[in-house]
Design a protein around this motif. Structure first.
Motif, PDB file in Angstrom:
ATOM      1  N   ALA A  35       0.841  -1.184   0.000  1.00 24.01           N
ATOM      2  CA  ALA A  35       0.000   0.000   0.000  1.00 24.01           C
ATOM      3  C   ALA A  35       0.879   1.238   0.000  1.00 24.01           C
ATOM      4  O   ALA A  35       1.992   1.221   0.524  1.00 24.01           O
ATOM      5  CB  ALA A  35      -0.923   0.009   1.219  1.00 24.01           C
ATOM      6  N   ALA A  36       0.372   2.311  -0.590  1.00 24.40           N
ATOM      7  CA  ALA A  36       1.125   3.550  -0.762  1.00 24.40           C
ATOM      8  C   ALA A  36       0.485   4.691   0.017  1.00 24.40           C
ATOM      9  O   ALA A  36      -0.732   4.904  -0.064  1.00 24.40           O
ATOM     10  CB  ALA A  36       1.212   3.911  -2.241  1.00 24.40           C
ATOM     11  N   ASP A  37       1.317   5.433   0.744  1.00 27.46           N
ATOM     12  CA  ASP A  37       0.885   6.538   1.589  1.00 27.46           C
ATOM     13  C   ASP A  37       1.691   7.771   1.214  1.00 27.46           C
ATOM     14  O   ASP A  37       2.913   7.782   1.381  1.00 27.46           O
ATOM     15  CB  ASP A  37       1.105   6.175   3.057  1.00 27.46           C
ATOM     16  CG  ASP A  37       0.695   7.255   4.038  1.00 27.46           C
ATOM     17  OD1 ASP A  37       0.370   8.378   3.621  1.00 27.46           O
ATOM     18  OD2 ASP A  37       0.693   6.958   5.254  1.00 27.46           O
ATOM     19  N   ARG A  38       1.029   8.809   0.733  1.00 25.78           N
ATOM     20  CA  ARG A  38       1.709   9.993   0.215  1.00 25.78           C
ATOM     21  C   ARG A  38       1.969  11.004   1.330  1.00 25.78           C
ATOM     22  O   ARG A  38       1.390  12.093   1.365  1.00 25.78           O
ATOM     23  CB  ARG A  38       0.901  10.631  -0.912  1.00 25.78           C
ATOM     24  CG  ARG A  38       1.719  11.495  -1.857  1.00 25.78           C
ATOM     25  CD  ARG A  38       0.853  11.977  -3.018  1.00 25.78           C
ATOM     26  NE  ARG A  38       1.631  12.503  -4.117  1.00 25.78           N
ATOM     27  CZ  ARG A  38       2.020  13.777  -4.238  1.00 25.78           C
ATOM     28  NH1 ARG A  38       1.702  14.647  -3.296  1.00 25.78           N
ATOM     29  NH2 ARG A  38       2.717  14.160  -5.292  1.00 25.78           N
ATOM     30  N   THR A  39       2.860  10.639   2.248  1.00 24.43           N
ATOM     31  CA  THR A  39       3.254  11.522   3.337  1.00 24.43           C
ATOM     32  C   THR A  39       4.752  11.437   3.557  1.00 24.43           C
ATOM     33  O   THR A  39       5.399  10.467   3.163  1.00 24.43           O
ATOM     34  CB  THR A  39       2.524  11.181   4.650  1.00 24.43           C
ATOM     35  OG1 THR A  39       2.774   9.817   4.999  1.00 24.43           O
ATOM     36  CG2 THR A  39       1.031  11.413   4.528  1.00 24.43           C
ATOM     37  N   TRP A  40       5.297  12.459   4.203  1.00 26.87           N
ATOM     38  CA  TRP A  40       6.705  12.504   4.551  1.00 26.87           C
ATOM     39  C   TRP A  40       6.920  11.977   5.961  1.00 26.87           C
ATOM     40  O   TRP A  40       6.007  11.856   6.760  1.00 26.87           O
ATOM     41  CB  TRP A  40       7.241  13.934   4.463  1.00 26.87           C
ATOM     42  CG  TRP A  40       7.387  14.463   3.082  1.00 26.87           C
ATOM     43  CD1 TRP A  40       6.541  15.319   2.447  1.00 26.87           C
ATOM     44  CD2 TRP A  40       8.443  14.185   2.168  1.00 26.87           C
ATOM     45  NE1 TRP A  40       7.018  15.596   1.185  1.00 26.87           N
ATOM     46  CE2 TRP A  40       8.184  14.913   0.987  1.00 26.87           C
ATOM     47  CE3 TRP A  40       9.590  13.391   2.234  1.00 26.87           C
ATOM     48  CZ2 TRP A  40       9.028  14.873  -0.120  1.00 26.87           C
ATOM     49  CZ3 TRP A  40      10.424  13.344   1.131  1.00 26.87           C
ATOM     50  CH2 TRP A  40      10.141  14.086  -0.025  1.00 26.87           C
ATOM     51  N   GLY A  41       8.177  11.685   6.275  1.00 24.60           N
ATOM     52  CA  GLY A  41       8.566  11.300   7.612  1.00 24.60           C
ATOM     53  C   GLY A  41       8.728   9.811   7.786  1.00 24.60           C
ATOM     54  O   GLY A  41       8.568   9.029   6.849  1.00 24.60           O
ATOM     55  N   PRO A  42       9.058   9.406   9.020  1.00 22.38           N
ATOM     56  CA  PRO A  42       9.200   7.983   9.310  1.00 22.38           C
ATOM     57  C   PRO A  42       7.931   7.227   8.966  1.00 22.38           C
ATOM     58  O   PRO A  42       6.819   7.739   9.119  1.00 22.38           O
ATOM     59  CB  PRO A  42       9.491   7.957  10.811  1.00 22.38           C
ATOM     60  CG  PRO A  42      10.088   9.297  11.101  1.00 22.38           C
ATOM     61  CD  PRO A  42       9.361  10.249  10.189  1.00 22.38           C
ATOM     62  N   CYS A  43       8.085   5.986   8.549  1.00 24.78           N
ATOM     63  CA  CYS A  43       6.960   5.244   8.014  1.00 24.78           C
ATOM     64  C   CYS A  43       6.253   4.357   9.028  1.00 24.78           C
ATOM     65  O   CYS A  43       5.285   3.690   8.673  1.00 24.78           O
ATOM     66  CB  CYS A  43       7.403   4.386   6.822  1.00 24.78           C
ATOM     67  SG  CYS A  43       8.423   2.956   7.271  1.00 24.78           S
ATOM     68  N   GLY A  44       6.699   4.368  10.274  1.00 27.91           N
ATOM     69  CA  GLY A  44       6.102   3.488  11.268  1.00 27.91           C
ATOM     70  C   GLY A  44       4.598   3.641  11.399  1.00 27.91           C
ATOM     71  O   GLY A  44       3.898   2.679  11.723  1.00 27.91           O
ATOM     72  N   ARG A  45       4.092   4.832  11.136  1.00 28.82           N
ATOM     73  CA  ARG A  45       2.654   5.073  11.233  1.00 28.82           C
ATOM     74  C   ARG A  45       1.847   4.192  10.293  1.00 28.82           C
ATOM     75  O   ARG A  45       0.672   3.919  10.552  1.00 28.82           O
ATOM     76  CB  ARG A  45       2.348   6.547  10.953  1.00 28.82           C
ATOM     77  CG  ARG A  45       2.687   6.974   9.528  1.00 28.82           C
ATOM     78  CD  ARG A  45       2.536   8.471   9.328  1.00 28.82           C
ATOM     79  NE  ARG A  45       2.794   8.841   7.947  1.00 28.82           N
ATOM     80  CZ  ARG A  45       4.001   9.019   7.436  1.00 28.82           C
ATOM     81  NH1 ARG A  45       5.076   8.878   8.211  1.00 28.82           N
ATOM     82  NH2 ARG A  45       4.156   9.345   6.158  1.00 28.82           N
ATOM     83  N   LEU A  46       2.462   3.751   9.202  1.00 25.87           N
ATOM     84  CA  LEU A  46       1.749   2.887   8.264  1.00 25.87           C
ATOM     85  C   LEU A  46       1.398   1.550   8.888  1.00 25.87           C
ATOM     86  O   LEU A  46       0.391   0.936   8.520  1.00 25.87           O
ATOM     87  CB  LEU A  46       2.577   2.648   7.003  1.00 25.87           C
ATOM     88  CG  LEU A  46       2.526   3.697   5.891  1.00 25.87           C
ATOM     89  CD1 LEU A  46       3.215   4.991   6.330  1.00 25.87           C
ATOM     90  CD2 LEU A  46       3.179   3.160   4.624  1.00 25.87           C
ATOM     91  N   LEU A  47       2.210   1.106   9.829  1.00 27.85           N
ATOM     92  CA  LEU A  47       2.054  -0.216  10.401  1.00 27.85           C
ATOM     93  C   LEU A  47       1.246  -0.234  11.687  1.00 27.85           C
ATOM     94  O   LEU A  47       0.797  -1.307  12.104  1.00 27.85           O
ATOM     95  CB  LEU A  47       3.424  -0.851  10.659  1.00 27.85           C
ATOM     96  CG  LEU A  47       4.353  -0.944   9.458  1.00 27.85           C
ATOM     97  CD1 LEU A  47       5.648  -1.645   9.851  1.00 27.85           C
ATOM     98  CD2 LEU A  47       3.676  -1.677   8.300  1.00 27.85           C
TER      99      LEU A  47
END
Length: 128
Positions: A97-109
């Motif tokens: 899945a793709a998330d168009r935001t900046w910064g660390p990616c931990g929030r995706l999980l």
């Protein structure tokens, strides 16, 4: 077309390896953080790994740390998940899945991601 397509799944014996690919069409993955998720039979979907837009930040579920590696190849518009030393509990359908935001990616999980695109999934089966 705007879509993500996963590939590389299959049947593998315990201890084996697979490399999953998440390829984007119709948009550029450079602008997206990417997460890998899986759903095992009878289980809820869980976050497996993610990589930030820049590639400078990655996260892994505790269950796959040391065995899985996420990477991205912007020239190929593709994100990979290298899975080594596979275990039966790794079995499931794997989605990117793709998330168009900046910064660390931990929030995706952890449920704080805002996914713009989901792939259809690729089946991974780890069995003797």
């Amino acid at each position: 077309q705007l879509q993500l397509v996963e590939s590389g799944g299959g049947l593998v014996q315990p201890g084996g390896s697979l490399r999953l690919s998440c390829a984007a069409s119709g948009f550029t993955l450079d602008y997206y953080a990417i997460g890998w998720f899986r759903q095992a039979p009878g289980k809820e979907r869980e976050g497996v790994s993610c990589i930030s837009r820049s590639g400078g930040s990655t996260n892994y579920a505790d269950s796959v740390k040391g065995r899985f590696t996420i990477s991205r190849d912007n020239a190929k518009n593709t994100v990979y998940l290298q899975m080594n030393n596979l275990k039966p509990e790794d079995t499931g359908v794997y989605y990117c899945a793709a998330d168009r935001t900046w910064g660390p990616c931990g929030r995706l999980l952890d449920g704080r991601g805002h996914m713009d695109y989901w792939g259809q999934g690729t089946q991974v089966t780890v069995s003797s």
